[in-house]
Design a protein around this motif. Structure first.
Motif, short mmCIF file in Angstrom:
data_model
loop_
_atom_site.label_atom_id
_atom_site.label_comp_id
_atom_site.label_asym_id
_atom_site.label_seq_id
_atom_site.Cartn_x
_atom_site.Cartn_y
_atom_site.Cartn_z
N ALA A 53 23.20 54.40 -61.55
CA ALA A 53 22.12 54.58 -62.52
C ALA A 53 20.76 54.49 -61.84
CB ALA A 53 22.23 53.53 -63.62
N LEU A 107 18.05 57.39 -61.71
CA LEU A 107 16.71 57.14 -62.24
C LEU A 107 15.64 57.60 -61.26
CD1 LEU A 107 14.83 55.89 -64.35
CD2 LEU A 107 15.19 53.66 -63.25
N ARG A 121 12.85 60.42 -62.50
CA ARG A 121 11.50 59.94 -62.81
C ARG A 121 10.47 61.06 -62.74
NH1 ARG A 121 9.70 55.69 -65.35
NH2 ARG A 121 7.89 55.55 -64.00
N SER A 150 15.82 65.34 -67.25
CA SER A 150 16.31 64.17 -67.99
C SER A 150 16.81 64.58 -69.37
CB SER A 150 15.19 63.13 -68.13
OG SER A 150 14.73 62.69 -66.88
N VAL A 174 19.28 55.41 -69.12
CA VAL A 174 18.67 55.87 -67.87
C VAL A 174 17.53 56.85 -68.16
CG1 VAL A 174 19.09 57.09 -65.70
CG2 VAL A 174 20.81 55.52 -66.60
N ALA A 233 14.44 55.06 -69.39
CA ALA A 233 13.72 54.47 -68.25
C ALA A 233 12.98 55.53 -67.44
CB ALA A 233 14.71 53.71 -67.36
N ALA A 234 13.55 56.73 -67.36
CA ALA A 234 12.92 57.81 -66.60
C ALA A 234 11.70 58.39 -67.33
CB ALA A 234 13.93 58.92 -66.33
#
Length: 439
Positions: A19, A23, A27, A33, A69, A72-73
């Motif tokens: 993960a 990520l 990003r 994503s 994930v 978070a990205a």
């Protein structure tokens, strides 16, 4: 620690490392994503996932794991502002936590886990995605992916083969969703969604995005036709009704459709209805009292309203010796609105109804984005179907897109108005001209 515990720990460590690497890649690629999450949603069955926590006792579906994930990205989202839909989700979570301290705390705990891992994760993915990529690109991505889903459903119906049920898993989710349903002796298409209603309702959610996608009209209509075909071969009355409502609301209340586009889109709906009616009527006729029986069952669920508590799990909730959850003598609660009241309390049910009425008001006023139209078109489903499999995650993701897109649309309307007000030439009474200017 036992050998099994060590194995679970190693798998979790490897999962965290994977993960983290994913990520790092995502990003700088918000579009990638979104595509990754849509692919996980549509093509990984809900029974495929990972165990989290000690000994892996908590199950996290693959789409939710990917969703974490992706969230978070996508953060931080520079244009993020708190909106009423965010408050609704926060209150729903608070009510879920409050239910832990009442009777039936174990049932409240299971409900809270579902709310977080399905509803909240889906909502945040949609909420952030709509702020990090353009809405037109997001509509196009959803339209393309669900056109593929619709085509897969049609192929499944024609061939009678569903490859996703061959992906076995030794868990209760596979036992519940890993078999193909039938109606009137005909197999119902499910694709990777584990249930025909979940498939059909998910396709209905995607229709407003296909109509709003930045493609030529003929291509958008072809996509809509494929999605409608997928709804038909699910043989779900609820899904077909939601699809028709989504199409009609898009035609009459969308802000960006030309008269020609509205006319042609309505024609597609009429042609689709005429073409599908012989097959649909034949299957439902062969089903006999099966369909009417399911409708009567949903009506009987209203008898549970009296057992609901203001907050927390209803008094009628109980688990039998096999661990199956019952509400009175009902095992399956085929209404998400009723189920919300039974698991989270009357207050949560009222808040959900208020949120839906607010979304409907936005549509009637002609200010709805495609995502808001998609959510409103699901009201019949929320009244007659429980949120199951990936459909539950997708619905909340679309709600998140609706929350962001409505806020962006509102700021876009306010900004030009404020700019015009600041630069407008005064139109009031003329000021007297000084005498020195006349000399």
């Amino acid at each position: 620690m036992t050998g099994t515990s060590v194995d679970h720990l190693m798998i979790q460590v490897l999962g965290v490392v994977a993960a983290a690497l994913l990520l790092i890649v995502l990003r700088r690629a918000p579009r990638a994503s979104v595509v990754l999450w849509l692919a996980a949603l549509c093509f990984i069955p809900i029974w495929i996932g990972i165990g989290v926590g000690f000994n892996g006792k908590l199950f996290l579906p693959a789409v939710s794991a990917v969703g974490l994930v992706v969230i978070a990205a996508l953060v931080p989202a520079p244009r993020f502002h708190l909106v009423p839909a965010d408050v609704f989700l926060i209150i729903l979570l608070v009510l879920g936590i409050a239910g832990l301290f009442g009777a039936n705390g174990s049932i409240a705990y299971a409900t809270l886990i579902t709310t977080v891992s399905y509803f909240a994760v889906g909502y945040l993915v949609g909420r952030l995605a709509a702020l990090r990529v353009s809405l037109s690109w997001l509509s196009a991505a959803i339209a393309i992916v669900f056109s593929i889903v619709g085509a897969v459903a049609v192929v499944e119906f024609v061939t009678g083969f569903n490859p996703f049920v061959l992906i076995h898993a030794s868990n209760g989710l596979y036992s519940a969703w890993g078999t193909i349903q039938e109606r009137g002796g005909v197999s119902r298409a499910e694709a990777a969604f584990g249930h025909s209603i979940a498939l059909g309702s998910s396709l209905a959610l995607a229709i407003p995005f296909a109509i709003a996608a930045p493609f030529r009209l003929w291509l958008r209509l072809a996509m809509v036709a494929i999605m409608l075909a997928g709804c038909v071969v699910s043989f779900s009355r609820t899904a077909m009704l939601c699809a028709a409502i989504a199409l009609l609301l898009s035609v009459f209340f969308s802000r960006d459709l030309s008269v020609k586009a509205r006319t042609v889109t309505l024609s597609v709906l009429v042609v689709a209805a005429v073409a599908a009616s012989p097959l649909v009527l034949s299957v439902f006729d062969d089903a006999g009292t099966e369909a009417t029986g399911s409708a009567d069952y949903r009506g009987d669920l209203l008898s549970l309203l009296g057992s609901m508590n203001p907050i927390g799990v209803a008094d009628s909730a109980q688990r039998d010796s096999t661990g199956t959850l019952h509400f009175a003598h009902f095992v399956s609660i085929d209404s998400q609105l009723v189920l919300t009241g039974l698991t989270n309390g009357i207050l949560a049910l009222l808040l959900a109804c208020i949120a839906l009425v607010g979304a409907l008001w936005v549509v009637v006023r002609g200010r709805a984005t495609p995502a808001t139209i998609a959510v409103v078109a699901q009201i019949p489903a929320l009244a007659t179907v429980a949120l199951i499999t990936q459909y539950s995650i997708l619905l909340f993701a679309v709600a998140g897109i609706a929350a962001s897109s409505q806020w962006l649309a509102r700021t876009a309307r306010i900004s030009p108005a404020a700019e015009a007000s600041a630069t407008r030439v005064p139109t009031g009474p003329a000021l007297p001209i000084p005498l020195k200017e006349l000399s």
